[in-house]
Scaffold this motif. Sequence first.
Motif, PDB file in Angstrom:
ATOM      1  N   LEU A 156     -37.053 -13.272  38.041  1.00  0.00           N
ATOM      2  CA  LEU A 156     -35.755 -12.973  38.658  1.00  0.00           C
ATOM      3  C   LEU A 156     -35.929 -12.382  40.054  1.00  0.00           C
ATOM      4  CD1 LEU A 156     -33.341 -11.358  36.039  1.00  0.00           C
ATOM      5  CD2 LEU A 156     -33.168 -13.589  37.125  1.00  0.00           C
ATOM      6  N   VAL A 188     -25.104  -6.402  31.411  1.00  0.00           N
ATOM      7  CA  VAL A 188     -26.480  -6.044  31.765  1.00  0.00           C
ATOM      8  C   VAL A 188     -26.989  -4.884  30.911  1.00  0.00           C
ATOM      9  CG1 VAL A 188     -28.027  -5.281  33.613  1.00  0.00           C
ATOM     10  CG2 VAL A 188     -26.166  -6.860  34.126  1.00  0.00           C
ATOM     11  N   ALA A 235     -25.250 -14.527  26.800  1.00  0.00           N
ATOM     12  CA  ALA A 235     -26.149 -13.438  27.202  1.00  0.00           C
ATOM     13  C   ALA A 235     -27.493 -13.490  26.492  1.00  0.00           C
ATOM     14  CB  ALA A 235     -25.473 -12.092  26.954  1.00  0.00           C
ATOM     15  N   ALA A 292     -30.244 -14.233  28.843  1.00  0.00           N
ATOM     16  CA  ALA A 292     -30.776 -13.124  29.641  1.00  0.00           C
ATOM     17  C   ALA A 292     -31.805 -12.338  28.845  1.00  0.00           C
ATOM     18  CB  ALA A 292     -29.639 -12.209  30.088  1.00  0.00           C
ATOM     19  N   ASN A 330     -25.502 -17.918  38.206  1.00  0.00           N
ATOM     20  CA  ASN A 330     -25.022 -16.949  39.190  1.00  0.00           C
ATOM     21  C   ASN A 330     -24.320 -17.650  40.349  1.00  0.00           C
ATOM     22  OD1 ASN A 330     -24.888 -14.158  40.062  1.00  0.00           O
ATOM     23  ND2 ASN A 330     -26.315 -14.736  41.685  1.00  0.00           N
ATOM     24  N   ALA A 384     -27.728  -6.304  27.454  1.00  0.00           N
ATOM     25  CA  ALA A 384     -28.899  -7.192  27.426  1.00  0.00           C
ATOM     26  C   ALA A 384     -30.199  -6.406  27.582  1.00  0.00           C
ATOM     27  CB  ALA A 384     -28.783  -8.239  28.535  1.00  0.00           C
ATOM     28  N   ALA A 423     -25.597 -14.840  33.026  1.00  0.00           N
ATOM     29  CA  ALA A 423     -25.894 -15.543  31.780  1.00  0.00           C
ATOM     30  C   ALA A 423     -24.790 -15.317  30.759  1.00  0.00           C
ATOM     31  CB  ALA A 423     -27.235 -15.076  31.221  1.00  0.00           C
ATOM     32  N   ILE A 467     -30.599 -19.306  35.081  1.00  0.00           N
ATOM     33  CA  ILE A 467     -29.717 -18.155  35.267  1.00  0.00           C
ATOM     34  C   ILE A 467     -29.235 -18.079  36.712  1.00  0.00           C
ATOM     35  CG2 ILE A 467     -29.752 -15.622  35.410  1.00  0.00           C
ATOM     36  CD1 ILE A 467     -31.160 -15.574  32.736  1.00  0.00           C
ATOM     37  N   ARG A 497     -27.453 -11.598  38.374  1.00  0.00           N
ATOM     38  CA  ARG A 497     -28.084 -12.758  37.757  1.00  0.00           C
ATOM     39  C   ARG A 497     -28.199 -12.582  36.247  1.00  0.00           C
ATOM     40  NH1 ARG A 497     -29.639 -12.663  42.999  1.00  0.00           N
ATOM     41  NH2 ARG A 497     -29.893 -14.718  43.964  1.00  0.00           N
ATOM     42  N   ILE A 498     -28.524 -11.356  35.809  1.00  0.00           N
ATOM     43  CA  ILE A 498     -28.572 -11.098  34.365  1.00  0.00           C
ATOM     44  C   ILE A 498     -27.174 -11.220  33.776  1.00  0.00           C
ATOM     45  CG2 ILE A 498     -29.097  -9.358  32.604  1.00  0.00           C
ATOM     46  CD1 ILE A 498     -31.233  -8.243  34.560  1.00  0.00           C
TER      47      ILE A 498
END
Length: 573
Positions: free
Chosen positions: A267, A93, A299, A302, A325, A96, A293, A321, A289-290
């Motif tokens: 999201l 995360v 990634a 994302a 998850n 990203a 990916a 996505i 959720r991010i």
Amino acid sequence: MNTKRWTYRQTLTPNQQAQADTLAASINVNPFLGRLLVQRGITTFEAAKAFFRPSIEHLHDPFLMKDMDKAVSRLLRAFENQEKIIIYGDYDVDGATSVAVFYGFLKKHYPSIEYYIPDRYIEGYGVSSQGIDYAEANGFSLIVTLDCGIKSADKVADAKSRGIDFIICDHHRPDTNLPPAVAILDPKQEDCAYPYKELTGCGVGFKLLQALCQQGFADEDELMDQLDLLVVSIAADIVHITGENRILAAYGIKKLNERKRVGLNALIEIAGFKNDLDVTNVVFGLAPRINAAGRIAHAKEAVRLLLCNDKDEAEAFAQEINKHNSDRRTFDTSITDEALNMIREDAWMVSANSTVLYKEDWHKGVVGIVASRCIEHFHRPTIILTNSHGKAAGSARSVPGFDVYEAIEACADLLEQFGGHTFAAGLSLAVDNVPAFRMRFDEIVKNRISPEQLTPLVDIDMDLELNAINAKFYNILKQMAPFGPENMTPVFASHDVRLSGTPTIMKEKHLKIEVFQPSPQGAVKFTAIGFGMADLYPKLITGKPFSIAYTIEENTFRDKTTLQLYLKDIRFE
């Protein structure tokens, strides 16, 4: 026997108590809140004002960071010479969001840039040979890394020999052998004078953009529109929410709740959030959720979502996505069950001071989550490994107060690679070395960890009378947010608590009770929820008084909002 250890964060000295009383009077709050602030180092009216009203004006000068002048100079030269630049990020995360912030901002002002995120499973963590090959083949002369690079000395040296420069923006602990980059921005370098050391990778990239703006590249107000992404990195990376991070997070949450970014909104909607978000919502609703990916697919998806400007496209991305998850949850649950059974079926593992597990077919993308789940059952430093390109690779998680990175570092001769923080790290080693590593790591943990650290902890701010809790008290409490490490949601303890009515068991494992404390002024009753505490039902219905540790939250049901207690533990005297 109670399985959790209650500790109080700090007992105030008489001088501190006097400060707390003076502070409470000066800002017109009750004495409990005054004590709470002094415990957190806030002792004056001015400090309280800065705490309750975080200001962008209090951000540090980015040029205080070592090599910032070199980084800015190299970027400005690249813009002037129309060089092609790669923005290179990690696949989690923080990585990203770093790429989305840095690339998204620069792209508005400079066209010759691309972003690149390595494949978690093919290229692995950090700067990859494939990434450098891609840069060389496509005529890129500058790579800016975000949330990685500090451990990639050999790869950066290879790129330099091919005429490709690096600017490294990282926040992980550096090795003694630093990459031969044009500039290394990492406040954790020992000779870096930057006042705040706990920035995320995205935060370090943000400071570089801030420095560029101060040199006239763009309007700094425009950069502040990126704070909704930056707060996602702060929340997801579990960094300190103090100082500069707290300012950035406070403004970021406001930006996030303005719902102006199409991708994030998609999201938020698919996660089911209707009201304003806070850091906890980001940690448990958006970040997984991010992350999914990069764990299940790539990634880049994302980043595409975070940069997306088309509502329909964003919704389609978010759906995809969200499916990743859901897949991640399935892997997470099944692997956690398997890992816990492996521990329970091995007498040595049950009595060990640490957990190190290896299985070649576990999904690499969820091993960090599985390590955290194992700690919920066996409260000790945990490492979960799986096969990745013929190596045992995985993630480590720790317990409060124990530095898992240093414990792993003490096993460096058995490892191929490692990196990370006090409470979380990544590593890889030869599969044949796993048994030796397991024994060495456990011996190091045994020698360094205290018995208390092996017991789950309930960290309590202070004792509180239930009658002190009211709307005004909670409204001040709310203003202490954003909460996170080093500024955690306050936890209170109340004693001589009684039941009002009969406890309710929800979904066979959760507890709902109504509680009060006897008082000459009349007792105020509160609903309290204890997740996973249904087994305490028989003790509660004996009618004996008990103590509770809890946080205070708002609960809205059928348009009616009330204050509710969320139990951390119940202790029977």
